[in-house]
Write a protein that holds these residues in place. Structure first.
Motif, short mmCIF file in Angstrom:
data_model
loop_
_atom_site.label_atom_id
_atom_site.label_comp_id
_atom_site.label_asym_id
_atom_site.label_seq_id
_atom_site.Cartn_x
_atom_site.Cartn_y
_atom_site.Cartn_z
N VAL A 3 1.02 -1.46 -0.21
CA VAL A 3 0.15 0.10 0.21
C VAL A 3 0.88 1.24 0.04
O VAL A 3 2.04 1.42 0.41
CB VAL A 3 -1.10 0.47 1.43
N ASN A 4 0.24 2.40 -0.89
CA ASN A 4 1.34 3.42 -0.99
C ASN A 4 0.14 4.76 -0.92
O ASN A 4 -0.51 4.25 -0.79
CB ASN A 4 2.25 3.23 -2.13
N THR A 5 1.04 6.15 -0.80
CA THR A 5 -0.20 7.13 -1.66
C THR A 5 -0.97 7.27 -2.58
O THR A 5 -2.09 7.23 -2.39
CB THR A 5 0.77 8.56 -1.06
N ARG A 6 -0.38 6.52 -3.17
CA ARG A 6 -2.04 6.51 -4.50
C ARG A 6 -2.16 5.34 -4.14
O ARG A 6 -3.77 5.74 -4.83
CB ARG A 6 -0.40 5.69 -5.72
N SER A 7 -2.29 4.66 -3.25
CA SER A 7 -3.42 3.54 -3.65
C SER A 7 -4.64 3.99 -2.16
O SER A 7 -5.22 4.31 -2.43
CB SER A 7 -2.96 2.36 -2.83
N TYR A 8 -4.00 5.09 -1.18
CA TYR A 8 -4.99 5.91 -0.35
C TYR A 8 -5.28 6.55 -1.21
O TYR A 8 -6.66 7.33 -1.06
CB TYR A 8 -4.47 6.17 0.79
N ASN A 9 -4.62 7.78 -2.17
CA ASN A 9 -5.30 8.40 -2.75
C ASN A 9 -6.49 7.96 -4.17
O ASN A 9 -7.23 8.42 -4.25
CB ASN A 9 -4.32 9.87 -4.01
N LEU A 10 -6.07 6.97 -4.26
CA LEU A 10 -7.20 6.17 -5.62
C LEU A 10 -8.48 6.21 -4.41
O LEU A 10 -9.78 6.43 -5.32
CB LEU A 10 -6.88 5.08 -6.20
N VAL A 11 -8.25 5.54 -3.09
CA VAL A 11 -10.18 5.00 -2.57
C VAL A 11 -10.44 6.17 -2.03
O VAL A 11 -11.64 6.89 -2.57
CB VAL A 11 -9.60 4.51 -1.32
N ILE A 12 -9.55 7.99 -2.15
CA ILE A 12 -10.44 8.78 -1.77
C ILE A 12 -10.81 9.85 -2.65
O ILE A 12 -12.22 10.02 -2.09
CB ILE A 12 -8.47 9.79 -1.06
N ASN A 13 -10.05 9.25 -3.88
CA ASN A 13 -10.81 10.12 -4.59
C ASN A 13 -12.30 9.32 -5.70
O ASN A 13 -12.99 9.63 -5.73
CB ASN A 13 -10.24 10.14 -6.25
N ALA A 14 -12.01 8.36 -5.07
CA ALA A 14 -13.26 7.27 -5.37
C ALA A 14 -15.09 7.48 -4.51
O ALA A 14 -15.44 7.81 -4.96
CB ALA A 14 -13.24 5.13 -4.67
N ARG A 59 -23.66 10.63 1.12
CA ARG A 59 -23.50 11.56 1.91
C ARG A 59 -22.50 11.52 3.35
O ARG A 59 -21.48 12.36 3.70
CB ARG A 59 -24.41 11.00 2.89
N GLU A 60 -22.12 10.08 3.27
CA GLU A 60 -20.44 9.60 3.98
C GLU A 60 -19.12 9.92 3.50
O GLU A 60 -18.51 9.83 3.94
CB GLU A 60 -20.66 8.46 4.93
N SER A 61 -19.75 10.71 2.68
CA SER A 61 -18.08 10.91 1.11
C SER A 61 -16.88 11.69 1.90
O SER A 61 -15.47 10.87 2.38
CB SER A 61 -18.29 10.78 0.12
N PHE A 62 -16.99 12.38 2.39
CA PHE A 62 -16.43 13.31 3.09
C PHE A 62 -16.30 12.45 4.59
O PHE A 62 -14.11 12.75 4.70
CB PHE A 62 -16.75 14.56 3.71
N ASN A 63 -16.98 11.74 5.09
CA ASN A 63 -15.97 11.78 6.45
C ASN A 63 -15.99 10.21 6.43
O ASN A 63 -14.09 10.08 6.81
CB ASN A 63 -17.27 11.01 7.43
N ARG A 64 -15.88 9.47 5.38
CA ARG A 64 -15.02 8.53 5.09
C ARG A 64 -13.65 9.06 4.03
O ARG A 64 -12.57 8.77 4.64
CB ARG A 64 -15.31 7.52 3.92
N ALA A 65 -13.46 10.22 3.44
CA ALA A 65 -12.31 10.50 2.52
C ALA A 65 -11.55 11.46 4.03
O ALA A 65 -10.47 10.50 3.69
CB ALA A 65 -12.30 11.21 1.32
N HIS A 66 -11.87 11.56 4.68
CA HIS A 66 -11.71 12.65 5.62
C HIS A 66 -10.32 11.62 6.51
O HIS A 66 -9.91 11.95 6.72
CB HIS A 66 -11.76 13.35 6.61
N ILE A 113 -11.36 17.44 -0.62
CA ILE A 113 -12.07 18.93 -0.74
C ILE A 113 -12.65 18.83 -1.58
O ILE A 113 -13.92 19.07 -2.04
CB ILE A 113 -10.41 19.70 -0.79
N SER A 114 -12.65 17.66 -2.86
CA SER A 114 -13.60 17.23 -3.67
C SER A 114 -15.11 16.84 -2.86
O SER A 114 -15.55 17.47 -4.09
CB SER A 114 -12.93 16.93 -4.93
#
Length: 162
Positions: free
Chosen positions: A39-50, A57-64, A87-88
């Motif tokens: 797992v690397n930074t890109r892995s997390y970024n992909l899920v945050i962007n997903a 409704r829960e997108s911000f809380n999950r990404a944050h 922020i997206s």
């Protein structure tokens, strides 16, 4: 990188952010148990962007939460795309306190020594301008002033472009 290929597929489907997150967590646990670094930074970024693409409704809380996990981790570090992805989520949520959330994330970026650029500031300014909240125009002006100050201190990546 094969793992990230799967995450790319799942992150492009607005219906699958929870599956992408479960997979990330599973692989993260397996790799830490075995001492491998899958797992690397890109892995997390992909899920945050997903989560951002899903507009749930829960997108911000999950990404944050994922961003905070990265901030606490000794194995992965958040980068500008990590914060921009969160922020997206805020920009797509249309909640009454979006501008405040965006400013909190912007401050977190600074605390973790991630150099901002004009894109992330433009995201926050856009959230303020769409909020219609009292004082939002003044906040936008203040953010522009901050951007100019950062440019004067040598960060050309944050120069206003509009």
């Amino acid at each position: 990188e094969d793992m990230n290929s799967l995450l790319v597929i799942w992150s492009n489907d607005v219906n699958l952010p929870d599956l992408a997150e479960k997979f990330l967590r599973f692989v993260n646990k397996e790799s830490s148990d075995s001492g491998d670094e899958w797992v690397n930074t890109r892995s997390y970024n992909l899920v945050i962007n997903a989560w951002a693409k899903s507009q749930r409704r829960e997108s911000f809380n999950r990404a944050h939460a994922l961003l905070h996990e990265m901030e606490r981790s000794t194995r992965v570090e958040p980068d500008l795309l990590s914060y921009s992805g969160v922020i997206s989520c805020i920009a797509k949520s249309k909640s009454s306190n979006d501008a405040k959330k965006a400013e909190v994330v912007l401050r977190e970026l600074d605390k973790h020594n991630v150099t901002p650029d004009n894109v992330i500031y433009n995201q926050v300014i856009n959230i303020h301008s769409k909020s219609g909240a009292r004082g939002s125009a003044e906040r936008c002006e203040k953010l522009l002033t901050v951007m100019h100050g950062l440019v004067n201190n040598g960060n050309d990546k944050v120069a206003p472009d509009v």
